[in-house]
Write an enzyme that holds these catalytic residues in place. Sequence first.
Site, PDB file in Angstrom:
ATOM      1  N   CYS A  91       0.993  -1.245  -0.179  1.00  0.00           N
ATOM      2  CA  CYS A  91       0.039  -0.227   0.050  1.00  0.00           C
ATOM      3  C   CYS A  91       0.727   1.146   0.065  1.00  0.00           C
ATOM      4  CB  CYS A  91      -0.815  -0.049   1.203  1.00  0.00           C
ATOM      5  SG  CYS A  91      -2.099  -1.138   1.415  1.00  0.00           S
ATOM      6  N   CYS A 168      -3.478  -8.599   7.641  1.00  0.00           N
ATOM      7  CA  CYS A 168      -3.523  -7.647   6.435  1.00  0.00           C
ATOM      8  C   CYS A 168      -4.799  -6.754   6.145  1.00  0.00           C
ATOM      9  CB  CYS A 168      -3.174  -8.154   5.185  1.00  0.00           C
ATOM     10  SG  CYS A 168      -3.038  -6.984   3.793  1.00  0.00           S
ATOM     11  N   GLN A 271     -10.611 -10.514 -10.951  1.00  0.00           N
ATOM     12  CA  GLN A 271     -10.574  -9.051 -10.350  1.00  0.00           C
ATOM     13  C   GLN A 271     -10.544  -9.427  -8.806  1.00  0.00           C
ATOM     14  OE1 GLN A 271     -10.220  -6.580 -11.773  1.00  0.00           O
ATOM     15  NE2 GLN A 271     -10.865  -6.943 -13.939  1.00  0.00           N
ATOM     16  N   ASN A 305     -15.659 -12.789 -17.648  1.00  0.00           N
ATOM     17  CA  ASN A 305     -16.352 -12.032 -16.675  1.00  0.00           C
ATOM     18  C   ASN A 305     -17.105 -11.102 -17.112  1.00  0.00           C
ATOM     19  OD1 ASN A 305     -15.835 -10.868 -13.785  1.00  0.00           O
ATOM     20  ND2 ASN A 305     -15.267  -8.918 -14.759  1.00  0.00           N
ATOM     21  N   GLU A 321      -9.384 -13.820 -26.358  1.00  0.00           N
ATOM     22  CA  GLU A 321      -8.340 -13.932 -25.316  1.00  0.00           C
ATOM     23  C   GLU A 321      -7.070 -14.549 -25.589  1.00  0.00           C
ATOM     24  OE1 GLU A 321      -6.332 -13.967 -22.021  1.00  0.00           O
ATOM     25  OE2 GLU A 321      -8.117 -13.009 -22.168  1.00  0.00           O
ATOM     26  N   CYS A 395      -6.659   0.058 -16.700  1.00  0.00           N
ATOM     27  CA  CYS A 395      -5.828  -0.012 -15.542  1.00  0.00           C
ATOM     28  C   CYS A 395      -4.560   0.590 -15.621  1.00  0.00           C
ATOM     29  CB  CYS A 395      -5.578  -1.693 -15.002  1.00  0.00           C
ATOM     30  SG  CYS A 395      -4.419  -2.553 -16.247  1.00  0.00           S
TER      31      CYS A 395
END
Length: 444
Positions: A91, A168, A271, A305, A321, A395
């Site tokens: 993080c 976590c 995801q 998905n 894909e 992304c």
Amino acid sequence: MVLFYRTPTKTTVKRKQQIATIEALDYQGLGIAKLNGKTWFIENALPDENVQFEIKEEKRQYGIGKAIKWQNRSPLRQDPRCPWYAQCGGCQMQHIHIDTQRTAKQAALLRQLHKIAPDLQIKPMIADNEWAYRRRARISLDFSHESKTIQFGFRQQQSNQLVEIDHCAVLVPQLSQLLSPLRQLFQQWQQPKQLGHIELVAADNGVAMLLRHLGELSAQDMAQLMAFAEKYSVMLFISTTENEIIAKTTQSPYYQLGEIKLYFDVRDFIQVNPTINQHMVATALEWLELTVEDRVLDLFCGMGNFSLPLAKQAAHVVGIEGVAEMVVKATANAAQNGLQNVSFYQTDLAASFADKAWAQEKFNKVLLDPPRAGALFALDHIIELQPEKMLYVSCSPATLVRDATILVDNGYRLVKCAMIDMFPQTGHIETMVLLSKTVNSSSY
């Protein structure tokens, strides 16, 4: 200046320190300062703070540093929830309030998109819980020759060093709660030098665990592992040789999107934020405004998905894909869910696919969900298809802007976008953008 990516060029590292006043915050949680005409991106520094920072990298136009002393603290600063935050690196933004995190990310994204689409509609951010959202973790296991114990935890960012943890804050509870008993299990291991790593996935039907082990397990280790799996209701998988996984369970993990079940293997990409994924798929269906006459092309489809929910509403869906194994799983998932109007094909999407049979079909709507490298090699063919609508899920802001600019230059306009906070507490940004074909465009 927003640093969307860093070109891996040779850098000069100077072991020295400087003092700076932080002027702004970039989307990765780095403080931005100006010194002698150069822009500096400084870790753990917030706007209006005066910091002493250590130089990590210095290039001609910018530098990267890390704050080590603060003359004053920003009211935006908060105490990180994780006790290992400073060491782990998984993080980057726990010291920043979640509202500030999201504001910085959205501002950075929109600065880029408004350059190519000044009238872009900004839809509400797709966001949910800022903690306990991640359903996948990879835990490293190292045998310490000094202490003769197993080190159990996460690898530091850009390092091989291991940070030992027993919980976590960003993992879903069913994974975080397993960490301490897992640590205890492996401290009793008979062959500690043969331990590799663990992969944990929280599926909708339970937790799946893959143990990477160098060679066969001893009888005692296997017995303890099986007892652990039974006690904690874990779907257990073991890998003792490369690319071979042995199932010690009769179940297969799956997750659900409404009535649709998507089965996957423990190492497959899914995801990692299940709630955000639900919102993302629902938004895609809403924005594409599907009818029973639509033919949809889903590029970079994974194991379905988006494809399977699209097939619930469209006339026909074709999913493409690059990974053959994912095509097999997508096809199986379609059959499992009784969907006969969807087909899947394996194709290298980093090269021209104009000669493929499926590419000769007519599609009026397209969905793209590419990796960080974007969809550059697919754009020429998509433009030739002339779909009336395209939904681009990204992304990487840098490749999204690059690809969207090409599409705009070829007769499309950006209609609306929404930032997706898929990974709170980190510097990652995901985005959903709807493009529409310009009426009477001279490009056609």
